[in-house]
Design a protein around this motif. Structure first.
Motif, PDB file in Angstrom:
ATOM      1  N   LEU A  20      -4.500   6.619  -0.491  1.00  0.00           N
ATOM      2  CA  LEU A  20      -3.142   6.736   0.042  1.00  0.00           C
ATOM      3  C   LEU A  20      -3.148   6.766   1.564  1.00  0.00           C
ATOM      4  CD1 LEU A  20      -0.043   7.497  -0.486  1.00  0.00           C
ATOM      5  CD2 LEU A  20      -0.808   9.875  -0.260  1.00  0.00           C
ATOM      6  N   ARG A  21      -4.030   7.559   2.138  1.00  0.00           N
ATOM      7  CA  ARG A  21      -4.071   7.706   3.597  1.00  0.00           C
ATOM      8  C   ARG A  21      -4.508   6.420   4.288  1.00  0.00           C
ATOM      9  NH1 ARG A  21      -2.079  11.062   6.936  1.00  0.00           N
ATOM     10  NH2 ARG A  21      -4.001  11.541   8.043  1.00  0.00           N
ATOM     11  N   GLU A  22      -5.339   5.665   3.617  1.00  0.00           N
ATOM     12  CA  GLU A  22      -5.772   4.380   4.192  1.00  0.00           C
ATOM     13  C   GLU A  22      -4.599   3.415   4.319  1.00  0.00           C
ATOM     14  OE1 GLU A  22      -8.897   0.750   3.150  1.00  0.00           O
ATOM     15  OE2 GLU A  22      -8.998   2.638   2.061  1.00  0.00           O
ATOM     16  N   GLN A  23      -3.717   3.435   3.314  1.00  0.00           N
ATOM     17  CA  GLN A  23      -2.580   2.509   3.325  1.00  0.00           C
ATOM     18  C   GLN A  23      -1.377   3.070   4.076  1.00  0.00           C
ATOM     19  OE1 GLN A  23      -1.468   0.423  -0.271  1.00  0.00           O
ATOM     20  NE2 GLN A  23      -3.379   0.978  -1.259  1.00  0.00           N
ATOM     21  N   TYR A  24      -1.196   4.395   4.020  1.00  0.00           N
ATOM     22  CA  TYR A  24      -0.002   5.023   4.606  1.00  0.00           C
ATOM     23  C   TYR A  24      -0.423   6.228   5.447  1.00  0.00           C
ATOM     24  CZ  TYR A  24       2.231   2.254   0.954  1.00  0.00           C
ATOM     25  OH  TYR A  24       2.630   1.224   0.132  1.00  0.00           O
ATOM     26  N   PRO A  25      -0.945   5.978   6.642  1.00  0.00           N
ATOM     27  CA  PRO A  25      -1.495   7.076   7.458  1.00  0.00           C
ATOM     28  C   PRO A  25      -0.456   8.075   7.951  1.00  0.00           C
ATOM     29  CG  PRO A  25      -1.444   5.001   8.687  1.00  0.00           C
ATOM     30  CD  PRO A  25      -1.129   4.665   7.272  1.00  0.00           C
ATOM     31  N   LEU A  26       0.842   7.732   7.885  1.00  0.00           N
ATOM     32  CA  LEU A  26       1.874   8.651   8.353  1.00  0.00           C
ATOM     33  C   LEU A  26       2.271   9.680   7.301  1.00  0.00           C
ATOM     34  CD1 LEU A  26       4.224   6.210  10.327  1.00  0.00           C
ATOM     35  CD2 LEU A  26       2.398   7.682  11.210  1.00  0.00           C
TER      36      LEU A  26
END
Length: 303
Positions: A112-118
């Protein structure tokens, strides 16, 4: 948002006016004023105060419980409005039962963080019963639980399958047996999870399925402690293959081959039954449903 509710919750959790004032970047007299305003509004004293502590009284416990729900709903409302103008971002509170939360969810979060870091996820780990309670009270955006879970007020959706095996120490006398009958394990000490755990539910269903009742049972509140205990030769257990994949690859634990096992169960996501979700929640749900991170886990389990 009613500022007095936020101040009251902070005082209740900090159990101290000074610490609450520091947390809220307010003066102590201002904190006291908000508490007095709230007490006048509800028509009752909410806190027991002394020189050493500040504690909730019975009325305070009622107000605290509902204040947490109200604050959670307000935060959710604000996030939904913000999402109308922004890409997926902000806080995402996720709760998970132990097996999924400790052994699968970290890989999902990394994806998730790789695709959506915000997106800023926070994770709460507890047994199935505890996670459901937090979701129902609006303290978590989404929960992930194990087994055949039912709740009349929550939306429940199965999204992945789990396989569970009887696990023994690599030094156990049955470690080299190619196949066993479940009846041969009656004299073994079985180490099980606590009541309310999805793993405990699956274990009891297996016992019922085989009309099997061990002579000796030990109950532990942590999967990690159970694994360590089995490795030490204290007993045997039923655990998810996700929970023991590393130990099996290292050769410290073994999965027994027993007719009718592995036991299958479902992982389910649980949420408030509403059509409104933040974008952060929606993209997380999409990753869960597609099992996008699981191929990496399957690969790791075979290395």
């Amino acid at each position: 948002m009613d500022q007095s509710l936020l101040v009251f919750v902070t005082v209740a959790e900090k159990e101290n006016f000074t610490r609450a004032a520091e947390e809220l970047h307010m003066t102590q007299p201002a904190v006291s004023q908000y508490i007095q305003t709230l007490e006048r509004m509800v028509g009752a004293k909410l806190l027991e105060r002394s020189n050493k502590y500040v504690r909730l009284n019975k009325a305070g416990e009622i107000v605290y419980h509902h204040a947490k729900e109200i604050l959670g709903l307000y935060t959710r409302m604000q996030c939904l409005v913000d999402d109308l103008l922004h890409t997926a971002s902000g806080n995402l509170s996720i709760g998970a039962s132990y097996t999924y939360g400790e052994y699968v969810l970290p890989h999902i979060i990394a994806h998730l963080r790789e695709q959506y870091p915000l997106i800023k996820p926070t994770i709460t780990i507890g047994n199935t019963r505890e996670i459901a309670k937090l979701v129902a009270s609006h303290q978590l955006d989404i929960g992930i639980v194990e087994g055949d879970f039912k709740h009349e007020k929550l939306y429940i959706e199965s999204f992945a399958e789990d396989h569970m095996f009887v696990i023994i120490s690599a030094n156990h006398r049955y470690a080299n047996r190619k196949e066993l009958r479940i009846s041969e394990l009656c004299e073994e000490t079985w180490i099980v999870r606590e009541e309310g755990s999805g793993t405990r539910e699956a274990t009891e269903k297996m016992f019922a399925k085989f009309q099997f009742q061990p002579h000796s049972i030990m109950e532990f509140g942590s999967t990690q402690i159970i694994k360590e205990s089995v490795e030490a030769g204290l007993g045997i257990t039923l655990l998810s293959h996700w929970a023991v994949r590393k130990e099996i690859s290292l050769g410290t634990l073994k999965a027994l081959k027993i007719n009718g096992i592995p036991v299958s169960r479902k992982f389910s996501l649980i949420m408030q039954a509403t059509q409104f979700h933040t974008k952060a929640t929606e993209v997380f749900l999409d990753i869960l449903r597609k099992n996008e991170a699981l191929p990496d886990l399957i690969r790791l389990s075979r290395e």
